[in-house]
Design a protein around this motif. Structure first.
Motif, PDB file in Angstrom:
ATOM      1  N   THR A 100      70.390 -15.195 -37.932  1.00 41.63           N
ATOM      2  CA  THR A 100      69.187 -14.459 -37.520  1.00 41.63           C
ATOM      3  C   THR A 100      69.264 -13.006 -37.947  1.00 41.63           C
ATOM      4  OG1 THR A 100      68.910 -15.903 -35.588  1.00 41.63           O
ATOM      5  CG2 THR A 100      67.748 -13.798 -35.553  1.00 41.63           C
ATOM      6  N   GLY A 173      66.765 -26.567 -36.311  1.00 43.54           N
ATOM      7  CA  GLY A 173      67.412 -25.725 -37.312  1.00 43.54           C
ATOM      8  C   GLY A 173      67.020 -26.105 -38.727  1.00 43.54           C
ATOM      9  N   GLN A 176      63.557 -24.836 -39.384  1.00 48.28           N
ATOM     10  CA  GLN A 176      63.619 -23.399 -39.651  1.00 48.28           C
ATOM     11  C   GLN A 176      64.022 -23.129 -41.090  1.00 48.28           C
ATOM     12  OE1 GLN A 176      66.339 -22.128 -36.416  1.00 48.28           O
ATOM     13  NE2 GLN A 176      64.713 -20.741 -35.803  1.00 48.28           N
ATOM     14  N   VAL A 181      62.008 -20.050 -41.757  1.00 46.01           N
ATOM     15  CA  VAL A 181      62.141 -19.457 -40.418  1.00 46.01           C
ATOM     16  C   VAL A 181      60.807 -18.932 -39.889  1.00 46.01           C
ATOM     17  CG1 VAL A 181      63.618 -18.033 -38.950  1.00 46.01           C
ATOM     18  CG2 VAL A 181      64.407 -18.692 -41.219  1.00 46.01           C
ATOM     19  N   ARG A 183      58.062 -17.850 -37.214  1.00 46.50           N
ATOM     20  CA  ARG A 183      58.333 -17.131 -35.971  1.00 46.50           C
ATOM     21  C   ARG A 183      58.405 -18.049 -34.747  1.00 46.50           C
ATOM     22  NH1 ARG A 183      58.073 -11.788 -35.287  1.00 46.50           N
ATOM     23  NH2 ARG A 183      57.018 -11.573 -37.292  1.00 46.50           N
ATOM     24  N   THR A 185      59.540 -20.922 -34.360  1.00 44.49           N
ATOM     25  CA  THR A 185      60.758 -21.720 -34.206  1.00 44.49           C
ATOM     26  C   THR A 185      61.879 -20.965 -33.493  1.00 44.49           C
ATOM     27  OG1 THR A 185      61.637 -21.063 -36.376  1.00 44.49           O
ATOM     28  CG2 THR A 185      60.245 -23.038 -36.294  1.00 44.49           C
ATOM     29  N   ILE A 186      61.786 -19.644 -33.478  1.00 44.27           N
ATOM     30  CA  ILE A 186      62.859 -18.837 -32.872  1.00 44.27           C
ATOM     31  C   ILE A 186      62.990 -19.101 -31.371  1.00 44.27           C
ATOM     32  CG2 ILE A 186      63.748 -16.522 -32.492  1.00 44.27           C
ATOM     33  CD1 ILE A 186      63.855 -17.410 -35.386  1.00 44.27           C
ATOM     34  N   HIS A 189      64.404 -22.559 -30.733  1.00 40.10           N
ATOM     35  CA  HIS A 189      65.831 -22.668 -31.033  1.00 40.10           C
ATOM     36  C   HIS A 189      66.671 -22.013 -29.938  1.00 40.10           C
ATOM     37  CE1 HIS A 189      68.684 -24.040 -33.927  1.00 40.10           C
ATOM     38  NE2 HIS A 189      69.210 -22.853 -34.158  1.00 40.10           N
TER      39      HIS A 189
END
Length: 215
Positions: A100, A173, A176, A181, A183, A185-186, A189
């Motif tokens: 990240t 993951g 992502q 990636v 936003r 999905t953050i 996760h």
């Protein structure tokens, strides 16, 4: 816990939770002051996972009677593999913060990418994935040992759920990675990371418990 006169280990877990929340509030304020530099966010995130583990352990221990002695519920070999899995999980979490920190969501809108981790995101993602596979394998080995040793059903069910959660986290993951990636999905996760850590604590706690005496 103190006024209820609970045993020492429960009080210790409760105090760690309370003090940890206060410390995390301070760390969170500092990370904002630092424009959410990747390493300050990592320092804020990783202790949060420790607090999740402690809270899960407290949840398990608080339901146990204080006047009973701890009883081992599955073989020491399985307990050893839960520790190996836990160590692998720690590395998974650390490498995850590095992925990240090197990616598009490092820092806030003002800081931009100036404070990010200057390493190749793709390489870090592969390292993170490799660590996750080690964690998954260790958890599977633990589950096999539990099945072969005739461990209690609640412990085996916890291991099954944990494997399922790890696979869901793996899928998130992969999404992502494949989608660059996005936003949304953050938080998914991060939330799943907390759930995986909690069930890892549940599985470890099942190894030795204080159970009511059957009359």
């Amino acid at each position: 816990m103190v006024r209820a006169g609970r045993r020492k280990d429960i009080k210790t877990l409760a105090w760690i939770s309370l003090i940890g929340v206060v410390v995390q509030a301070v760390i969170g304020g500092i990370s904002v002051r630092l424009d959410l530099r990747w390493w300050s966010v990592a320092v804020h995130f990783l202790p949060s996972m420790v607090l999740v583990f402690v809270a899960a352990m407290l949840y398990m221990r608080i339901a146990e009677p204080d006047n009973e002695a701890p009883t081992r519920r599955y073989p020491s070999s399985a307990q050893t593999w839960t520790l190996i899995a836990a160590a692998a999980l720690c590395i998974v979490l650390v490498t995850g913060t590095m992925v990240t920190g090197s990616g598009p969501h490092s820092g806030d809108a003002v800081a931009g990418m100036e404070g990010r981790l200057e390493l190749d995101t793709r390489v870090l993602a592969y390292v993170h994935a490799a660590c996750m596979y080690v964690y998954l394998i260790a958890t599977i080995i633990t589950t096999v040992l539990l099945r072969n040793s005739g461990a209690p059903e609640d412990a085996k069910r916890t291991s099954y759920v944990l494997i399922a959660l790890i696979l869901v986290q793996w899928a998130i993951g992969v999404i992502q990675f494949r989608m660059g990636v996005p936003r949304w999905t953050i938080p998914a996760h991060i939330a799943m990371s907390s759930t995986v850590v909690a069930f890892s604590a549940f599985l470890f706690a099942h190894g030795k418990r204080r159970l009511p005496t059957l009359v």
